[in-house]
Design a protein around this motif. Structure first.
Motif, PDB file in Angstrom:
ATOM      1  N   TYR A  47       0.840  -1.205   0.000  1.00 50.82           N
ATOM      2  CA  TYR A  47       0.000   0.000   0.000  1.00 50.82           C
ATOM      3  C   TYR A  47       0.874   1.253   0.000  1.00 50.82           C
ATOM      4  N   ARG A  48       0.773   2.032  -1.074  1.00 51.84           N
ATOM      5  CA  ARG A  48       1.702   3.151  -1.287  1.00 51.84           C
ATOM      6  C   ARG A  48       1.663   4.178  -0.167  1.00 51.84           C
ATOM      7  N   GLU A  49       0.479   4.384   0.415  1.00 50.42           N
ATOM      8  CA  GLU A  49       0.358   5.432   1.423  1.00 50.42           C
ATOM      9  C   GLU A  49       1.113   5.117   2.716  1.00 50.42           C
ATOM     10  N   TRP A  50       1.457   3.850   2.946  1.00 50.71           N
ATOM     11  CA  TRP A  50       2.028   3.481   4.242  1.00 50.71           C
ATOM     12  C   TRP A  50       3.350   4.196   4.529  1.00 50.71           C
ATOM     13  N   PRO A  51       4.357   4.100   3.664  1.00 49.34           N
ATOM     14  CA  PRO A  51       5.591   4.837   3.966  1.00 49.34           C
ATOM     15  C   PRO A  51       5.411   6.348   3.899  1.00 49.34           C
ATOM     16  N   TRP A  52       4.552   6.811   3.007  1.00 51.30           N
ATOM     17  CA  TRP A  52       4.326   8.256   2.931  1.00 51.30           C
ATOM     18  C   TRP A  52       3.779   8.774   4.258  1.00 51.30           C
ATOM     19  N   GLN A  53       2.718   8.134   4.746  1.00 55.94           N
ATOM     20  CA  GLN A  53       2.094   8.651   5.961  1.00 55.94           C
ATOM     21  C   GLN A  53       2.907   8.328   7.214  1.00 55.94           C
ATOM     22  N   LEU A  54       3.748   7.301   7.155  1.00 53.36           N
ATOM     23  CA  LEU A  54       4.667   7.058   8.272  1.00 53.36           C
ATOM     24  C   LEU A  54       5.545   8.280   8.493  1.00 53.36           C
ATOM     25  N   SER A  55       5.909   8.958   7.406  1.00 52.13           N
ATOM     26  CA  SER A  55       6.754  10.154   7.506  1.00 52.13           C
ATOM     27  C   SER A  55       5.971  11.422   7.828  1.00 52.13           C
ATOM     28  N   ARG A  56       4.724  11.266   8.225  1.00 55.17           N
ATOM     29  CA  ARG A  56       4.012  12.389   8.843  1.00 55.17           C
ATOM     30  C   ARG A  56       4.312  12.446  10.350  1.00 55.17           C
ATOM     31  N   HIS A  57       4.904  11.358  10.856  1.00 54.60           N
ATOM     32  CA  HIS A  57       5.512  11.311  12.187  1.00 54.60           C
ATOM     33  C   HIS A  57       4.523  11.527  13.321  1.00 54.60           C
TER      34      HIS A  57
END
Length: 657
Positions: free
Chosen positions: A108-118
């Protein structure tokens, strides 16, 4: 990092600040530890946690003693090496977070992206503010420095590129989690001179990237909010004044280019309307708390955007999940709106669950630019409410759903689309975007396809939609047309829909709605026409040309048509249909089977008439509806027939209402 420490101290901080000038001299002499100390001492002395925690939206985040158990449980999981993104948790052995690799089983593409919302930084900060436990500070410093080490700021990449430096995430974290953590941990021993320096070097890189690689639509508002927070909270950068001027200019411009004259943000999705509005209020709150000014039109346009909500709100004070929207209550939004317009009786009415204020000065309303009509009987909790749209395609997050309808009556959601879904490549995501998931028409089993030839032009914001309407004493009507083709080959059939609200019903009935759907082939051929309705998981009963869905509270919806129905539940083949989104955080079971009803006709030009009868009584008083040469007739249980001509002046509409 993209920049070096020497470059940071000698070229990128503001030499007009004496401490920054001294740090610059130390760096030029090769004494970086001294430069770090001068810089860090200045930040500790001049950043004001007391002021920061007075910002209204920050006060909302401040941990409450009654939430101690939940807050500490989350923080302790983070100490143990757990993270979570998009509702999917992952454990990193030894606490060594890999910020780049996607850990989801379906990629799921959003997983690493949103992980970096911290979000983990905020979780640790909340626990630290409650306890002062230095383990939380140490874990935060370890995590943010590991992110800085792994996630190098790209030199020349699009704002949409990379796993960790998309500009939407950069704007989000510098509007929220990074600031919250910085002011919580500022005076912790874990925040060494070296750690503070590296973090603020990365903050500079955030500012540089947001300034030079910003994008558009709702992303741009996230980005400029982040950039403005950098300039307000950390005014130590050489480029800070230019960044602030640029960001305010962009946000001013976007108020003119993103908001329709009837108040809806141009993506026409309730979620992203709220997101854009939220980020404007974040900036207003922060700058006002720090005694700084914002552009004059911010306040006016914030009130204007809040004014959308009373127009589309349901009787239970929720708003529908239009396009990639999210169904939710707006009472807290209206409470916030009162900060900007305290004398607004309609805002107060919704904010207080109808206990104070005054109802809005309208019942039914049309948004002529956004292309939406909301029918409403009154402003009580027992009101009947319906939504009809003949809307533009929108700037982003669009669904193929022109001529969509929704219905709420007797305190019950009776008809909605199936919701939104994760932004992935799944069958369910493809489904929710498609016409199959909405309450509108299809041709030859194909859905609408505006996306194929869609282009947005800035001047579109000033154009009215093709919706037309008329509100009378006994009847209210709205109508529109879809004419952009069906399926990949754009099958040339137009679909015209008229929605008629029988406000007083007919003899022996309560209020109800009639849909008149006319399909006209432009190729002279014959086609299969379908009119779809997405029902909830409630039990349904089909008899002849009538389908009734009855809810547990006794309220029902009867769909009575001139065409025969087919009911699809949880179908994979030949078409993925009969599903509905559910919310189950932390699991992959986010959709469930649900009835889809399809009324079908075949031929050249065809008209399908459907009665939508909401009911809080045991039986439906309408037996059937019949298509006549120049109108339709409705038969009731007393065997009476009521004829209505298509040309009836009560059903005539205009683009001006």
């Amino acid at each position: 990092m993209r920049i070096t420490e020497t470059e940071f101290f000698t070229e990128l901080t503001d030499p007009k600040i004496p401490a920054m000038a001294a740090a610059k001299r130390a760096a030029e002499e090769g004494n970086l530890p001294q430069a770090e100390k001068l810089f860090a001492d200045y930040m500790r002395e001049n950043l004001s946690p007391e002021t920061f925690f007075k910002i209204p939206y920050v006060r909302e985040w401040y941990p409450k003693e009654e939430d101690r158990e939940k807050i500490l449980a989350r923080a302790d999981r983070i100490l143990d090496g757990w993270v979570s993104s998009c509702g999917f948790p992952w454990h990193f052995e030894g606490g060594h977070v890999d910020w780049i690799t996607n850990r989801t089983p379906n990629g799921y593409r959003e997983w690493p992206w949103q992980l970096s919302r911290h979000g983990e930084f905020s979780g640790l900060a909340a626990a630290y503010l409650l306890t002062g436990d230095e383990r939380y500070a140490a874990r935060y410093v370890d995590m943010i420095l590991s992110w800085i080490e792994q996630a190098e700021c790209p030199e020349n990449a699009s704002g949409f590129a990379t796993e960790t430096w998309r500009t939407i995430e950069a704007g989000i974290r510098l509007s929220s989690s990074w600031n919250y953590a910085m002011f919580a941990f500022l005076h912790s021993p874990a925040m060494t001179d070296r750690a503070l320096t590296l973090i603020f070097m990365s903050v500079y890189e955030h500012g540089w990237r947001l300034r030079n690689f910003c994008t558009g639509f709702n992303w741009l508002i996230h980005e400029m909010s982040g950039l403005l927070h950098i300039t307000l909270l950390y005014p130590v950068y050489r480029d800070g004044a230019e960044w602030q001027t640029f960001a305010f200019s962009k946000m001013e411009e976007e108020l003119k280019t993103q908001i329709y004259p009837d108040d809806f943000q141009f993506e026409l999705t309730t979620t992203y309307h709220g997101v854009v509005l939220r980020y404007y209020t974040l900036v207003m709150d922060a700058f006002t708390t720090y005694g700084k000014s914002v552009p004059d039109n911010f306040h006016e346009m914030i009130v204007k955007m809040y004014s959308l909500y009373p127009k589309i709100v349901r009787p239970d004070d929720t708003i529908p999940d239009l396009n990639d929207g999210l169904e939710r209550s707006i009472r807290s939004d209206m409470q916030k709106a009162l900060e900007y317009d305290p004398g607004n009786g309609a805002f107060r009415y919704i904010a207080t669950a109808h206990k104070e204020g005054t109802p809005p000065p309208f019942t039914s309303v049309t948004l002529p630019y956004s292309g939406m009509t909301v029918f409403r009987t009154d402003w009580t909790e027992d009101a009947m409410w319906a939504y009809f749209e003949s809307a533009p395609f929108g700037k982003a997050h669009q669904h193929e759903d022109k001529l969509e309808i929704e219905l709420y009556a007797y305190r019950t959601k009776l008809l909605t689309d199936v919701g939104r879904y994760d932004y992935d490549r799944s069958l369910m995501r493809d489904f929710v975007l498609s016409t199959r998931a909405h309450n509108t028409g299809m041709v030859d089993t194909f859905g609408q396809n505006r996306r194929k030839n869609y282009e947005w032009h800035p001047e579109d914001l000033a154009k009215k939609s093709d919706i037309s309407w008329h509100f009378g004493e006994d009847y209210e009507v709205s109508e529109g047309t879809y004419a952009d083709g069906y399926g990949p080959d754009l099958i040339p059939v137009t679909h015209h829909r008229k929605m008629i609200f029988f406000k007083k019903g007919i003899e022996g009935t309560k209020p109800f709605f009639v849909l008149v759907d006319t399909f006209t082939p432009m190729d002279g051929g014959e086609h299969l026409y379908e009119v779809h309705f997405q029902l909830d998981k409630e039990p349904i009963r089909a008899q002849g040309k009538c389908v009734t869905a009855k809810h547990e509270n006794g309220v029902s919806l009867s769909l009575i048509s001139t065409a025969y129905p087919t009911i699809l539940i949880g179908q994979y083949r030949p078409r993925y249909m009969g599903w509905r989104q559910i919310y189950a955080p932390g699991t992959d079971h986010e959709h469930m089977p649900a009835p889809a009803v399809t009324f079908t006709e075949y031929g050249g030009e065809k008209t399908v008439v459907t009665v939508l009868y909401p009911n809080n009584e045991p039986t439906c008083p309408i037996l059937g509806v019949a298509l006549e040469d120049d109108g339709f007739s409705i038969e009731t249980t007393d065997k009476s027939k009521h004829f209505f001509a298509f040309s009836d002046k009560n059903f005539m509409t205009s683009p001006e209402g």
